[in-house]
Design a protein around this motif. Structure first.
Motif, PDB file in Angstrom:
ATOM      1  N   THR A  31      35.558  53.318  43.204  1.00  0.00           N
ATOM      2  CA  THR A  31      36.940  52.910  43.334  1.00  0.00           C
ATOM      3  C   THR A  31      37.633  53.108  42.286  1.00  0.00           C
ATOM      4  O   THR A  31      37.229  52.499  41.119  1.00  0.00           O
ATOM      5  N   LYS A  32      38.916  53.777  42.406  1.00  0.00           N
ATOM      6  CA  LYS A  32      39.897  54.177  41.186  1.00  0.00           C
ATOM      7  C   LYS A  32      40.562  53.060  40.542  1.00  0.00           C
ATOM      8  O   LYS A  32      40.586  52.658  39.364  1.00  0.00           O
ATOM      9  N   ASN A  33      41.027  52.206  41.646  1.00  0.00           N
ATOM     10  CA  ASN A  33      42.022  51.144  41.119  1.00  0.00           C
ATOM     11  C   ASN A  33      41.670  49.990  42.093  1.00  0.00           C
ATOM     12  O   ASN A  33      42.466  49.779  43.171  1.00  0.00           O
ATOM     13  N   PRO A  34      40.785  49.141  41.746  1.00  0.00           N
ATOM     14  CA  PRO A  34      40.603  47.753  42.628  1.00  0.00           C
ATOM     15  C   PRO A  34      41.779  46.892  42.654  1.00  0.00           C
ATOM     16  O   PRO A  34      42.254  46.828  41.729  1.00  0.00           O
ATOM     17  N   ASP A  35      41.894  46.348  43.824  1.00  0.00           N
ATOM     18  CA  ASP A  35      42.838  45.327  44.023  1.00  0.00           C
ATOM     19  C   ASP A  35      42.793  44.294  42.872  1.00  0.00           C
ATOM     20  O   ASP A  35      41.685  43.726  42.857  1.00  0.00           O
ATOM     21  N   THR A  36      43.874  43.753  42.575  1.00  0.00           N
ATOM     22  CA  THR A  36      43.841  42.462  41.392  1.00  0.00           C
ATOM     23  C   THR A  36      43.291  41.417  41.853  1.00  0.00           C
ATOM     24  O   THR A  36      42.470  40.456  41.641  1.00  0.00           O
ATOM     25  N   LYS A  37      43.647  41.060  43.369  1.00  0.00           N
ATOM     26  CA  LYS A  37      42.913  39.593  43.864  1.00  0.00           C
ATOM     27  C   LYS A  37      41.408  39.764  44.174  1.00  0.00           C
ATOM     28  O   LYS A  37      40.907  38.742  44.149  1.00  0.00           O
ATOM     29  N   THR A  38      41.046  41.185  44.515  1.00  0.00           N
ATOM     30  CA  THR A  38      39.690  41.225  44.893  1.00  0.00           C
ATOM     31  C   THR A  38      39.006  41.131  43.544  1.00  0.00           C
ATOM     32  O   THR A  38      37.921  40.323  43.497  1.00  0.00           O
ATOM     33  N   VAL A  39      39.263  41.507  42.463  1.00  0.00           N
ATOM     34  CA  VAL A  39      38.737  41.538  41.056  1.00  0.00           C
ATOM     35  C   VAL A  39      38.685  40.130  40.740  1.00  0.00           C
ATOM     36  O   VAL A  39      37.613  39.560  40.182  1.00  0.00           O
ATOM     37  N   MET A  40      39.847  39.219  40.622  1.00  0.00           N
ATOM     38  CA  MET A  40      39.902  37.920  40.380  1.00  0.00           C
ATOM     39  C   MET A  40      39.083  37.177  41.365  1.00  0.00           C
ATOM     40  O   MET A  40      38.181  36.238  40.989  1.00  0.00           O
ATOM     41  N   LYS A  41      38.698  37.328  42.487  1.00  0.00           N
ATOM     42  CA  LYS A  41      37.939  36.783  43.555  1.00  0.00           C
ATOM     43  C   LYS A  41      36.369  36.784  43.143  1.00  0.00           C
ATOM     44  O   LYS A  41      35.579  36.024  42.997  1.00  0.00           O
ATOM     45  N   LEU A  42      36.052  38.083  42.655  1.00  0.00           N
ATOM     46  CA  LEU A  42      34.804  38.327  42.344  1.00  0.00           C
ATOM     47  C   LEU A  42      34.566  37.743  40.716  1.00  0.00           C
ATOM     48  O   LEU A  42      33.309  37.373  40.490  1.00  0.00           O
TER      49      LEU A  42
ATOM     50  N   GLU B  90      35.828  34.695  39.728  1.00  0.00           N
ATOM     51  CA  GLU B  90      35.602  33.703  40.132  1.00  0.00           C
ATOM     52  C   GLU B  90      34.177  33.374  40.960  1.00  0.00           C
ATOM     53  O   GLU B  90      33.462  32.368  40.235  1.00  0.00           O
ATOM     54  N   TYR B  91      33.831  34.098  41.782  1.00  0.00           N
ATOM     55  CA  TYR B  91      32.617  34.163  42.427  1.00  0.00           C
ATOM     56  C   TYR B  91      31.478  34.202  41.421  1.00  0.00           C
ATOM     57  O   TYR B  91      30.337  33.495  41.257  1.00  0.00           O
ATOM     58  N   PHE B  92      31.243  35.184  40.559  1.00  0.00           N
ATOM     59  CA  PHE B  92      30.541  35.283  39.403  1.00  0.00           C
ATOM     60  C   PHE B  92      30.667  34.382  38.187  1.00  0.00           C
ATOM     61  O   PHE B  92      29.686  34.449  37.276  1.00  0.00           O
TER      62      PHE B  92
ATOM     63  N   THR C 255      34.846  36.430  33.373  1.00  0.00           N
ATOM     64  CA  THR C 255      36.285  37.016  32.950  1.00  0.00           C
ATOM     65  C   THR C 255      36.441  38.320  33.482  1.00  0.00           C
ATOM     66  O   THR C 255      35.568  39.274  33.704  1.00  0.00           O
ATOM     67  N   PRO C 256      37.768  38.682  33.640  1.00  0.00           N
ATOM     68  CA  PRO C 256      37.956  40.227  34.106  1.00  0.00           C
ATOM     69  C   PRO C 256      37.440  40.853  32.977  1.00  0.00           C
ATOM     70  O   PRO C 256      36.976  42.125  33.382  1.00  0.00           O
ATOM     71  N   ASN C 257      37.487  40.763  31.804  1.00  0.00           N
ATOM     72  CA  ASN C 257      36.885  41.725  30.618  1.00  0.00           C
ATOM     73  C   ASN C 257      35.329  41.646  30.936  1.00  0.00           C
ATOM     74  O   ASN C 257      34.796  42.660  30.611  1.00  0.00           O
ATOM     75  N   GLU C 258      34.732  40.779  30.943  1.00  0.00           N
ATOM     76  CA  GLU C 258      33.265  40.827  31.564  1.00  0.00           C
ATOM     77  C   GLU C 258      32.971  41.750  32.752  1.00  0.00           C
ATOM     78  O   GLU C 258      32.108  42.258  32.780  1.00  0.00           O
TER      79      GLU C 258
END
Length: 69
Positions: A38-49, A51-53, A56-59
């Motif tokens: 995936t070249k550019n994942p959707d921000t909502k998807t990343v934030m949901k993941l 939260e799930y895990f 932080t986005p940096n992590e």
């Protein structure tokens, strides 16, 4: 895009199908993140993941914060 999705799955002893069932994120999206195709994942998807895990986005993306002295 490089990410730690595969590592997070292993740490929690989960499979892509588990994350799909728990989050509703499409399997194709999750496998794209798993294989890092995936070249550019959707921000909502990343934030949901994140939260799930409980990371932080940096992590999630393996970005180390530098300490300024």
């Amino acid at each position: 895009m490089e990410n730690n999705f595969r590592i997070l799955l292993a740490m929690k002893k989960l499979r892509v199908s588990d994350v799909y069932k728990d989050t509703g994120i499409a399997k194709t999206t999750l496998y794209g993140l798993y294989k890092e195709t995936t070249k550019n994942p959707d921000t909502k998807t990343v934030m949901k993941l994140c939260e799930y895990f409980e990371v932080t986005p940096n992590e999630f993306f393996g970005i180390e914060e530098s300490v300024v002295n």
